[in-house]
Scaffold this motif. Sequence first.
Motif, mmCIF file in Angstrom:
data_model
loop_
_atom_site.group_PDB
_atom_site.id
_atom_site.type_symbol
_atom_site.label_atom_id
_atom_site.label_comp_id
_atom_site.label_asym_id
_atom_site.label_seq_id
_atom_site.Cartn_x
_atom_site.Cartn_y
_atom_site.Cartn_z
ATOM 1 N N VAL A 98 0.848 -1.186 0.000
ATOM 2 C CA VAL A 98 0.000 0.000 0.000
ATOM 3 C C VAL A 98 0.889 1.244 0.000
ATOM 4 O O VAL A 98 1.970 1.240 0.591
ATOM 5 N N PRO A 99 0.483 2.327 -0.675
ATOM 6 C CA PRO A 99 1.329 3.523 -0.791
ATOM 7 C C PRO A 99 1.759 4.106 0.547
ATOM 8 O O PRO A 99 2.844 4.673 0.656
ATOM 9 N N SER A 100 0.936 3.961 1.577
ATOM 10 C CA SER A 100 1.275 4.545 2.870
ATOM 11 C C SER A 100 2.437 3.846 3.558
ATOM 12 O O SER A 100 2.992 4.359 4.540
ATOM 13 N N LEU A 101 2.849 2.676 3.077
ATOM 14 C CA LEU A 101 4.013 1.972 3.615
ATOM 15 C C LEU A 101 5.204 1.988 2.659
ATOM 16 O O LEU A 101 6.346 1.808 3.084
ATOM 17 N N SER A 102 4.932 2.194 1.379
ATOM 18 C CA SER A 102 5.973 1.975 0.370
ATOM 19 C C SER A 102 7.051 3.040 0.338
ATOM 20 O O SER A 102 8.177 2.770 -0.101
ATOM 21 N N SER A 103 6.763 4.251 0.813
ATOM 22 C CA SER A 103 7.736 5.331 0.656
ATOM 23 C C SER A 103 8.650 5.521 1.852
ATOM 24 O O SER A 103 9.699 6.145 1.734
ATOM 25 N N VAL A 104 8.274 4.990 3.023
ATOM 26 C CA VAL A 104 9.076 5.218 4.225
ATOM 27 C C VAL A 104 9.664 3.920 4.775
ATOM 28 O O VAL A 104 10.878 3.748 4.851
ATOM 29 N N LEU A 105 8.810 2.992 5.162
ATOM 30 C CA LEU A 105 9.279 1.785 5.847
ATOM 31 C C LEU A 105 9.809 0.731 4.896
ATOM 32 O O LEU A 105 10.851 0.114 5.155
ATOM 33 N N LEU A 106 9.115 0.485 3.795
ATOM 34 C CA LEU A 106 9.495 -0.603 2.895
ATOM 35 C C LEU A 106 10.913 -0.471 2.350
ATOM 36 O O LEU A 106 11.651 -1.472 2.314
ATOM 37 N N PRO A 107 11.368 0.703 1.910
ATOM 38 C CA PRO A 107 12.746 0.793 1.411
ATOM 39 C C PRO A 107 13.784 0.341 2.433
ATOM 40 O O PRO A 107 14.776 -0.321 2.073
ATOM 41 N N ARG A 108 13.570 0.666 3.713
ATOM 42 C CA ARG A 108 14.525 0.253 4.736
ATOM 43 C C ARG A 108 14.493 -1.262 4.948
ATOM 44 O O ARG A 108 15.523 -1.897 5.176
ATOM 45 N N MET A 109 13.299 -1.844 4.866
ATOM 46 C CA MET A 109 13.190 -3.290 5.019
ATOM 47 C C MET A 109 13.892 -4.014 3.865
ATOM 48 O O MET A 109 14.588 -5.014 4.062
ATOM 49 N N LEU A 110 13.714 -3.498 2.640
ATOM 50 C CA LEU A 110 14.339 -4.126 1.484
ATOM 51 C C LEU A 110 15.853 -3.953 1.519
ATOM 52 O O LEU A 110 16.604 -4.855 1.118
ATOM 53 N N ALA A 111 16.325 -2.800 1.998
ATOM 54 C CA ALA A 111 17.767 -2.584 2.108
ATOM 55 C C ALA A 111 18.389 -3.581 3.079
ATOM 56 O O ALA A 111 19.473 -4.128 2.828
#
Length: 307
Positions: A98-111
Amino acid sequence: MNLKLLRTFEAVARNGSFTRAANELRRSQATVSSQISVLEQQLSVQLIERTSRRVSMTLAGQELATALGQAFRLIDDGLEKVRDQSGARRGRIIIACVPSLSSVLLPRMLAAYRLEDGVTRIDMEELSSTEMIDALIADQIDFGIGPCIEPPPQEIAFAASLDEPLCILLFKSQAQRNASGISFAMLATLPLITLSGSVLLQRQLEETAKARGLQLRSQSEVRHVQTAIAMVQAGVGAAIVPRLALPTVLGSSLLALPIIDPVMIRRIGILTRRGAALRPTAARLARHVQGSLARQSFTQSLNTVAL
């Protein structure tokens, strides 16, 4: 040794919780607890110290958890090579968020995940919860990250990871001094900016307002959290946003407060197609995301955000 017992223990150790492990494994908490007890009996050693508030590993449990984590990664790699599809998804994972998670938390999790797997390509679609369910049913994505309607559709399995508070983002001057939250009744007095892509959030707000005989005043509706924050900064109104959607640092004039009376939350987790096993690399990424979500913690009020 029963491999299922070892898988269960590894899930409990990684999640630090019987409940979250049970959600991930799609078993009851009682079954998970029973399987851990059986494993301890077979090994003649205590692996987990159980208290009313938390689960912690004994020294033997820590050693076994580390070894199993490495072993299961090797097993998953081998299975992936044997069972991986020969088509377009070879060496590729497609997820939705969902867009509300994709811009802040998700990038750090994928990194962080890249430290474990620097080879697999990961493609990400930004979809609303409704679009995500449609994409799963059509087998267009491996799994989704976000909220899910309750109960989930028949074709969808949902493993919850955490309950995320909903917040109001506003100017500090609009909030009461030393406020630790904002009531739903106070929300009804503010010009609001809402997120159009958060269908379940909108439904939750509407149902709560109706139950309390209140009318929320939507000043503007936008799709992305960054736009909502910019609208608040410009003085258009106050924005209702999920806690994990907030950036690491807010402007010095802004304040984010949790919505209380009643406490408003949304349940976040992993969505998959019911009855369809994830490919090993996708399953590994899903476990990483679920563990990362489960480790999130929240403060009562904030003008700087520490996630």
